[in-house]
Design a protein around this motif. Structure first.
Motif, short mmCIF file in Angstrom:
data_model
loop_
_atom_site.label_atom_id
_atom_site.label_comp_id
_atom_site.label_asym_id
_atom_site.label_seq_id
_atom_site.Cartn_x
_atom_site.Cartn_y
_atom_site.Cartn_z
N LEU A 20 0.76 -1.23 0.00
CA LEU A 20 0.00 0.00 0.00
C LEU A 20 0.81 1.30 0.00
O LEU A 20 0.28 2.31 -0.36
CB LEU A 20 -0.91 0.03 1.25
CG LEU A 20 -2.08 -0.90 1.19
CD1 LEU A 20 -2.94 -0.69 2.41
CD2 LEU A 20 -2.89 -0.65 -0.04
N ALA A 22 2.44 4.81 -0.27
CA ALA A 22 2.46 5.77 -1.36
C ALA A 22 3.89 5.97 -1.83
O ALA A 22 4.85 5.72 -1.10
CB ALA A 22 1.90 7.11 -0.87
N GLU A 64 -1.32 6.07 6.41
CA GLU A 64 -1.77 4.74 6.02
C GLU A 64 -2.22 4.01 7.28
O GLU A 64 -1.41 3.62 8.11
CB GLU A 64 -0.64 4.00 5.30
CG GLU A 64 -0.31 4.70 3.98
CD GLU A 64 0.91 4.11 3.31
OE1 GLU A 64 0.75 3.42 2.31
OE2 GLU A 64 2.02 4.36 3.81
N ASN A 298 -11.88 0.82 0.58
CA ASN A 298 -10.74 1.74 0.69
C ASN A 298 -9.42 1.03 0.41
O ASN A 298 -8.53 1.56 -0.25
CB ASN A 298 -10.70 2.36 2.09
CG ASN A 298 -11.87 3.29 2.34
OD1 ASN A 298 -12.62 3.64 1.43
ND2 ASN A 298 -12.05 3.69 3.59
N TRP A 299 -9.27 -0.18 0.96
CA TRP A 299 -8.04 -0.93 0.74
C TRP A 299 -7.85 -1.23 -0.75
O TRP A 299 -6.77 -1.04 -1.30
CB TRP A 299 -8.06 -2.24 1.52
CG TRP A 299 -6.80 -3.03 1.36
CD1 TRP A 299 -5.67 -2.94 2.12
CD2 TRP A 299 -6.52 -3.99 0.35
NE1 TRP A 299 -4.70 -3.79 1.64
CE2 TRP A 299 -5.20 -4.45 0.55
CE3 TRP A 299 -7.26 -4.51 -0.71
CZ2 TRP A 299 -4.62 -5.40 -0.26
CZ3 TRP A 299 -6.66 -5.47 -1.53
CH2 TRP A 299 -5.37 -5.90 -1.30
N ASN A 301 -9.11 0.33 -3.36
CA ASN A 301 -8.86 1.54 -4.13
C ASN A 301 -7.44 2.07 -3.94
O ASN A 301 -6.88 2.69 -4.84
CB ASN A 301 -9.86 2.63 -3.74
CG ASN A 301 -11.21 2.43 -4.39
OD1 ASN A 301 -11.32 1.74 -5.40
ND2 ASN A 301 -12.24 3.04 -3.83
N TRP A 302 -6.85 1.81 -2.81
CA TRP A 302 -5.48 2.28 -2.57
C TRP A 302 -4.45 1.34 -3.19
O TRP A 302 -3.37 1.75 -3.58
CB TRP A 302 -5.24 2.41 -1.07
CG TRP A 302 -3.96 3.10 -0.68
CD1 TRP A 302 -2.88 2.54 -0.09
CD2 TRP A 302 -3.66 4.49 -0.82
NE1 TRP A 302 -1.91 3.48 0.16
CE2 TRP A 302 -2.36 4.70 -0.29
CE3 TRP A 302 -4.35 5.58 -1.35
CZ2 TRP A 302 -1.75 5.96 -0.25
CZ3 TRP A 302 -3.74 6.84 -1.31
CH2 TRP A 302 -2.46 7.01 -0.78
N ARG A 315 -3.72 5.07 -7.22
CA ARG A 315 -4.27 5.04 -5.87
C ARG A 315 -5.42 6.03 -5.71
O ARG A 315 -5.34 7.16 -6.17
CB ARG A 315 -3.18 5.36 -4.85
CG ARG A 315 -1.97 4.45 -4.96
CD ARG A 315 -0.89 4.88 -3.97
NE ARG A 315 0.37 4.21 -4.26
CZ ARG A 315 0.69 3.00 -3.84
NH1 ARG A 315 -0.18 2.32 -3.13
NH2 ARG A 315 1.85 2.47 -4.14
N PRO A 317 -7.39 7.84 -2.72
CA PRO A 317 -7.28 8.02 -1.27
C PRO A 317 -8.61 7.95 -0.55
O PRO A 317 -9.68 8.17 -1.12
CB PRO A 317 -6.66 9.42 -1.14
CG PRO A 317 -7.13 10.14 -2.37
CD PRO A 317 -7.15 9.10 -3.46
N SER A 318 -8.55 7.66 0.72
CA SER A 318 -9.73 7.66 1.60
C SER A 318 -9.44 8.44 2.88
O SER A 318 -10.21 8.36 3.84
CB SER A 318 -10.15 6.23 1.93
OG SER A 318 -9.06 5.46 2.39
N THR A 324 -3.23 13.13 2.81
CA THR A 324 -3.88 12.09 2.02
C THR A 324 -3.52 10.73 2.61
O THR A 324 -2.80 10.64 3.59
CB THR A 324 -3.44 12.18 0.54
OG1 THR A 324 -4.23 11.28 -0.24
CG2 THR A 324 -1.96 11.84 0.38
N VAL A 326 -4.79 6.35 3.22
CA VAL A 326 -5.81 5.30 3.21
C VAL A 326 -6.22 4.96 4.65
O VAL A 326 -5.40 4.94 5.57
CB VAL A 326 -5.28 4.03 2.51
CG1 VAL A 326 -4.04 3.49 3.21
CG2 VAL A 326 -6.34 2.95 2.43
#
Length: 355
Positions: A20, A22, A64, A298-299, A301-302, A315, A317-318, A324, A326
């Protein structure tokens, strides 16, 4: 190791569960570089110089955060482990420290868990079910880890959680996630979460649907491999962590044959040979802790990747506000598997071997 780890899995479920972090380095895609070269070769490109002002990129906080609920084999208890890795997109000059932040996860029921700052990043990177411990995901300098655990979770599957992070310099990040619902193994024989497989066979784990789950992530920490494979004159690390993945529509996975498919390319030659051998089954005398987790939107989408994305992972973000990142949640189930023949004191056979 504490009771929330997959027998020490530093997995997707106590060490990595699936890449995950970034981006932490300035990188230029081959297309970007080719574009620069093409511009330099345009007619007249070298005849004059133009002053160009390059704006510094924003130094954003990247958070994260993951909350994992472990469902007990007897369905009587749910434990909690939560991680929050705070780092930055870039580091230009002095930046405010991320230490001393207040990291809280709360439920609609008003129950609140506060994550405590850790002395080492290993509590987030080395044991986190979503973050890989490899070169490509090294946290940037100044990263800080926060963590919380509870033998009896104040949260339950299906509950909506809210995240709030407040830094000492006044910045605030927020996010929300609905924990996917509980799920159950089907056709699995076990005794207090333990079962056995006949040597050199595979077993197909199956489970029910978890409401609101977007993917199912499987992880396994293998132990005792060195001795088991030495009898075959095969070199092997004694402990090996491998992952697997079952998309939203699929709710089964073959163990150990379908594990390691995504690890193969990054493995060294010794590990690759072991992964090949494991496709034929678990060698006698070895054991593994298998984790199946239902991950939220969310997981996914990241961690998702586009069909064509030269820059790498795409990615979504959530986590929002002054940064920014997750905020992901997942319930999981654990099974401890042993490769052995029937005998006194042995756990029950997990089930019929996969043909």
């Amino acid at each position: 190791m504490n009771q929330h780890h997959v027998n020490g899995i530093p997995p997707a479920f106590e060490r990595r569960c699936r890449a995950l972090p970034a981006p932490r380095r300035l990188r230029f895609s081959p297309g970007f570089v080719r574009g620069l070269l093409a511009a330099a070769l345009l007619p007249g490109a070298g005849c004059s110089l133009t002053d160009v002002a390059i704006a510094e990129p924003d130094d954003l906080i990247v958070a994260e955060v993951q909350v994992v609920l472990t469902l007990a084999a007897d369905n009587r208890n749910v434990s909690l482990a939560a991680w929050a890795l705070l780092h930055r997109t870039y580091l230009f000059g002095e930046a405010p420290s991320l230490a001393g932040a207040v990291v809280k996860v709360s439920a609609d029921s008003r129950r609140v868990v506060r994550l405590e700052e850790q002395d080492s990043l290993s509590s987030c990177v080395g044991e986190n079910p979503f973050l890989r411990d490899d070169e490509e995901s090294e946290p940037s300098p100044g990263a800080v880890c926060y963590r919380a655990e509870a033998a009896r979770s104040p949260f339950v599957p299906g509950e909506r959680l809210s995240l709030e992070i407040a830094t000492p310099d006044g910045r605030v990040l927020t996010g929300s996630s609905r924990i996917p619902g509980a799920f159950f193994f089907t056709g699995l024989n076990h005794e207090r979460g333990r079962c056995r497989m006949e040597p050199d066979t595979n077993y197909r784990f199956r489970w029910t649907a978890a409401k609101d789950a977007w993917a199912y992530v499987a992880d396994a920490r293998f132990e005792g491999l060195a001795k088991a494979f030495a009898a075959r004159n095969i070199e092997s690390p004694d402990t090996l962590y491998l992952g697997g993945l079952s998309i939203r529509g699929g709710r089964s996975i073959v163990f150990p044959g379908n594990f390691g498919l995504f690890d193969f390319l990054s493995a060294d030659e010794v590990e690759r040979e072991v992964i090949r051998e494991l496709r034929n089954g678990l060698p006698e005398g070895s054991r593994a802790t298998v984790s199946i987790a239902a991950t939220d939107r969310n997981w996914v989408n990241w961690a998702r990747g586009g069909n064509f994305n030269p820059s790498g992972l795409l990615r979504i973000p959530s986590v929002f506000g002054d940064g920014t990142g997750v905020f992901a949640t997942a319930p999981r189930r654990l099974v401890r598997v042993k490769s052995s023949v029937a005998g006194a004191g042995e756990p029950p056979l997990c089930g019929p071997p996969e043909p």
